[in-house]
Design an enzyme around this catalytic site. Structure first.
Site, PDB file in Angstrom:
ATOM      1  N   CYS A   1      32.093 -12.044  33.991  1.00 12.18           N
ATOM      2  CA  CYS A   1      32.155 -12.443  35.404  1.00 12.18           C
ATOM      3  C   CYS A   1      33.517 -13.082  35.659  1.00 12.18           C
ATOM      4  O   CYS A   1      33.631 -14.093  36.343  1.00 12.18           O
ATOM      5  CB  CYS A   1      31.010 -13.372  35.779  1.00 12.18           C
TER       6      CYS A   1
ATOM      7  N   ALA B   1      21.297 -15.749  26.547  1.00 13.21           N
ATOM      8  CA  ALA B   1      20.828 -16.754  27.503  1.00 13.21           C
ATOM      9  C   ALA B   1      21.688 -16.756  28.775  1.00 13.21           C
ATOM     10  O   ALA B   1      22.879 -16.469  28.712  1.00 13.21           O
ATOM     11  CB  ALA B   1      20.850 -18.138  26.858  1.00 13.21           C
ATOM     12  N   PRO B   2      21.064 -17.028  29.932  1.00 12.29           N
ATOM     13  CA  PRO B   2      19.674 -17.452  30.127  1.00 12.29           C
ATOM     14  C   PRO B   2      18.636 -16.335  30.080  1.00 12.29           C
ATOM     15  O   PRO B   2      17.450 -16.594  30.063  1.00 12.29           O
ATOM     16  CB  PRO B   2      19.710 -18.110  31.514  1.00 12.29           C
ATOM     17  N   GLY B   3      19.083 -15.057  30.094  1.00 10.63           N
ATOM     18  CA  GLY B   3      18.147 -13.983  29.825  1.00 10.63           C
ATOM     19  C   GLY B   3      17.872 -13.006  30.947  1.00 10.63           C
ATOM     20  O   GLY B   3      17.068 -12.083  30.762  1.00 10.63           O
ATOM     21  N   ASN B   4      18.522 -13.139  32.094  1.00  7.16           N
ATOM     22  CA  ASN B   4      18.246 -12.194  33.189  1.00  7.16           C
ATOM     23  C   ASN B   4      18.620 -10.762  32.819  1.00  7.16           C
ATOM     24  O   ASN B   4      17.888  -9.814  33.121  1.00  7.16           O
ATOM     25  CB  ASN B   4      18.982 -12.620  34.455  1.00  7.16           C
ATOM     26  N   LYS B   5      19.778 -10.589  32.170  1.00  5.70           N
ATOM     27  CA  LYS B   5      20.187  -9.244  31.759  1.00  5.70           C
ATOM     28  C   LYS B   5      19.255  -8.719  30.672  1.00  5.70           C
ATOM     29  O   LYS B   5      18.926  -7.521  30.630  1.00  5.70           O
ATOM     30  CB  LYS B   5      21.633  -9.254  31.273  1.00  5.70           C
TER      31      LYS B   5
ATOM     32  N   ARG C   1      20.222 -23.560  25.387  1.00  4.08           N
ATOM     33  CA  ARG C   1      20.165 -22.273  26.089  1.00  4.08           C
ATOM     34  C   ARG C   1      19.134 -21.349  25.435  1.00  4.08           C
ATOM     35  O   ARG C   1      18.494 -20.539  26.106  1.00  4.08           O
ATOM     36  CB  ARG C   1      21.552 -21.624  26.098  1.00  4.08           C
TER      37      ARG C   1
ATOM     38  N   ASP D   1      28.024  -9.593  26.728  1.00  5.78           N
ATOM     39  CA  ASP D   1      28.384 -10.299  27.955  1.00  5.78           C
ATOM     40  C   ASP D   1      28.724 -11.737  27.551  1.00  5.78           C
ATOM     41  O   ASP D   1      27.912 -12.645  27.686  1.00  5.78           O
ATOM     42  CB  ASP D   1      27.219 -10.264  28.948  1.00  5.78           C
TER      43      ASP D   1
ATOM     44  N   CYS E   1      24.852 -11.992  23.595  1.00  3.83           N
ATOM     45  CA  CYS E   1      25.018 -13.344  24.169  1.00  3.83           C
ATOM     46  C   CYS E   1      23.983 -13.478  25.279  1.00  3.83           C
ATOM     47  O   CYS E   1      24.308 -13.360  26.450  1.00  3.83           O
ATOM     48  CB  CYS E   1      26.428 -13.537  24.704  1.00  3.83           C
TER      49      CYS E   1
END
Length: 434
Positions: free
Chosen positions: A323, A201-205, A228, A270, A199
Site C-alpha cells: 500500500c 495479519a490482520p487477515g482480511n486478504k 497481531r 504483502d 505476512c
C-alpha cells in the site's frame, strides 16, 4: 476521555513526524478504545489544514492536543473532557465556529474521502443476494452499489456506520478497501490449493483467499508479531474460515524444503511498507518530508521476502503487493528480484488486464504488467505484481499408448522433484510420476 485525547494527540505527532502509519500506530495503542482513537486521528487528519488555521487565527496553540479538542468541538458538537482548555474553547466557541466556516470555504488542501468498501463474506453468507437485501433494510436511506471489478464487493458512502450492523458484527460482511481485495483476486487460487500468506495479519486478504477457495485446501497464515497473531486468530474464528492454519513465526525462517510446505502452490507477499498509499498517509505527506532511509530499509526487507517466496520449489504463482506509492518499494523491488536470478524461472503476468493504471515503465518495460491504484481510482494507493513460474516444453517422439506425437508441459525446476526422467529406446522422454 482526557487520556483518549492525549493518546490521539500522541499518535498524530508520530504520524506527522513520519514515525509510523495511522493504521499501525492505532493498532498498537495500549488504549482500549482503539476504534475511537482511529476515528479521531483519521478525522483530525481529514480536517488538518482547517483546524490549524482556526487555531492560529484564534491565537491558540497549534499542537495536536489542541487540534483534537477543536475537532471534537467543531465537528462533533462537544467535548467529553474537562480542564482549562475545554473552558477556554467553550468561551471562544462562537468565534471558532465562524472561523471554521470561513476556512472550509477557502481551504484547498482538502482530504479526499474514499468510498467505504464492504465485502460479502461468502464463508458465512451462503446467499449474497439475501445479504444485499438485509443491508437495504438496515440502511434504508443509504445508496450503495456493487463494485465492477471485485465480486461480492459493495461500495457505500464514506460516512456509513457499520459498527451496529448485525451483518458486520456477525462476520457476514467485512470492511475491506477495494485495493486490499486485488491481491487475492490476482493470485486466484483454485479449490483445494495449498496457499501461503507470508505476512497475514490482520487477515482480511487471508480470509478473501479462503473464500475464493470456498473453504477447501489449506491457507497457511504466517505472522511473526504476537499481538497481531492473536488478532489474526480472532478474525479467522469470527469469519468462519476452516481451511486457514495460523502460523506464528517469521516467513523468512520457513525453509522452502520443509515437508510441511512442500505442496505450497500459491504465495501472497504483502509485507510491511511505508503505507504512503493510504489516503491518510498520502494527505499527511503534504506536511512532512519522505524519510528516504526508512523507505530504503523497508525495500531491502521487501526484496528478501519476495525472493524467499520465489524460492519455494512447487510454487506456481506469487503475488507481491504494497500500500505504498514509492517506486523504491514497488517497481524497484520487482526489478531487483528479477535481475537477481528470478527471471530464469519466473515471469511477470499481465495481471488484471482490464485495470487501466499500470506500473511505471520508466523503471523497466515489463512494469506495464503490474497494477497501480491511486485515489483517482476511488481506492487507496496500491501496487501489485504477479509472478508465474515459466514453463518448458518437452516433446516426445511417440505417445506412450497409441504411437501419436505427444507434447507435455512441465514447470521449470519441477522435473527433478515431481517426475523422474527415464530414457527408453522406444519412448524418449518417458516420465514416471514419483
Amino acid at each position: 476521555m482526557s487520556l483518549l485525547y492525549k493518546e490521539c494527540a500522541r499518535i498524530l505527532s508520530l504520524v506527522v513526524a513520519g514515525k509510523g502509519s495511522v493504521k499501525s500506530l492505532c493498532l498498537s495503542t495500549k488504549n482500549k478504545a482503539k476504534t475511537k482513537v482511529y476515528a479521531i486521528v483519521f478525522n483530525v487528519l481529514q480536517n488538518y489544514a482547517i483546524l490549524k488555521k482556526v487555531a492560529k487565527s484564534a491565537n491558540l496553540e497549534t499542537n495536536h492536543f489542541t487540534l483534537v479538542h477543536l475537532y471534537e468541538l467543531l465537528f462533533r458538537g462537544g467535548l467529553q473532557t474537562g480542564g482549562p482548555l475545554k473552558a477556554k474553547l467553550l468561551k471562544l466557541r462562537p468565534q471558532l465556529e465562524k472561523l471554521k466556516v470561513q476556512f472550509e470555504d477557502t481551504t484547498t488542501e482538502k482530504f479526499k474521502r474514499l468510498p467505504l468498501y464492504v465485502r460479502i463474506n461468502t464463508l458465512k453468507a451462503s446467499n449474497p443476494v439475501g445479504v444485499v437485501e438485509e443491508l437495504k433494510l438496515h440502511f434504508p436511506n443509504v445508496e450503495f452499489e456493487g463494485d465492477p471489478d471485485v465480486n461480492f464487493l459493495l461500495k457505500f458512502p464514506p460516512t456509513t456506520n457499520f459498527s451496529k450492523c448485525p451483518l458486520y458484527v456477525g462476520g457476514r460482511v467485512i470492511l475491506q478497501d477495494k485495493a486490499s481485495c486485488l491481491p487475492a483476486v490476482a493470485l486466484n487460487p483454485p479449490r483445494d490449493s495449498v496457499v501461503l500468506d507470508a505476512c497475514s495479519a490482520p487477515g482480511n486478504k487471508t480470509l478473501h483467499l479462503s473464500a475464493l477457495m470456498e473453504n477447501t485446501g489449506t491457507v497457511y497464515a504466517v505472522e511473526r508479531d504476537s499481538k497481531r497473531f492473536m488478532r489474526l486468530k480472532r478474525n479467522i474464528s469470527q469469519h468462519g474460515a476452516t481451511n486457514i492454519t495460523p502460523v506464528r513465526g517469521d516467513f523468512l525462517g520457513i525453509s522452502p524444503e520443509d515437508p510441511a510446505y512442500r505442496d505450497v502452490s500459491h504465495i501472497l507477499v504483502d509485507p510491511s511498507c511505508s503505507g504512503s498509499g493510504m489516503v491518510t498517509e498520502n494527505f499527511v505527506s503534504n506536511f512532512k518530508p519522505v524519510n528516504e532511509s526508512s523507505v530504503a530499509a523497508l525495500a531491502d526487507l521487501q526484496k528478501r521476502l519476495l525472493s524467499h517466496a520465489l524460492s519455494f520449489p512447487h510454487a506456481q504463482r506469487v503475488v507481491y503487493s504494497t500500500c505504498s506509492v514509492h517506486v523504491t518499494e514497488n517497481e524497484h523491488v520487482v526489478q531487483h528480484v528479477l535481475q537477481s536470478g528470478a527471471q530464469d524461472t519466473w515471469e511477470l503476468v499481465h495481471v488484471l488486464p482490464d485495470w487501466k493504471r499500470r506500473g511505471d515503465t520508466s523503471v523497466f518495460n515489463d512494469a506495464s504488467k503490474c497494477v497501480r491504484c491511486t485515489n483517482e481510482d476511488e481506492t487507496n494507493g496500491f501496487f501489485l505484481a504477479c509472478f508465474r513460474r515459466k514453463q518448458i516444453k518437452l516433446v516426445g517422439d511417440r505417445d506412450f499408448l497409441n504411437g501419436a506425437k505427444v507434447q507435455d508441459v512441465f514447470s521449470v525446476g519441477h522435473l527433478n522433484m515431481r517426475f523422474k526422467l527415464k530414457y527408453h529406446y522406444k519412448y524418449p522422454y518417458k516420465f514416471i510420476k514419483l
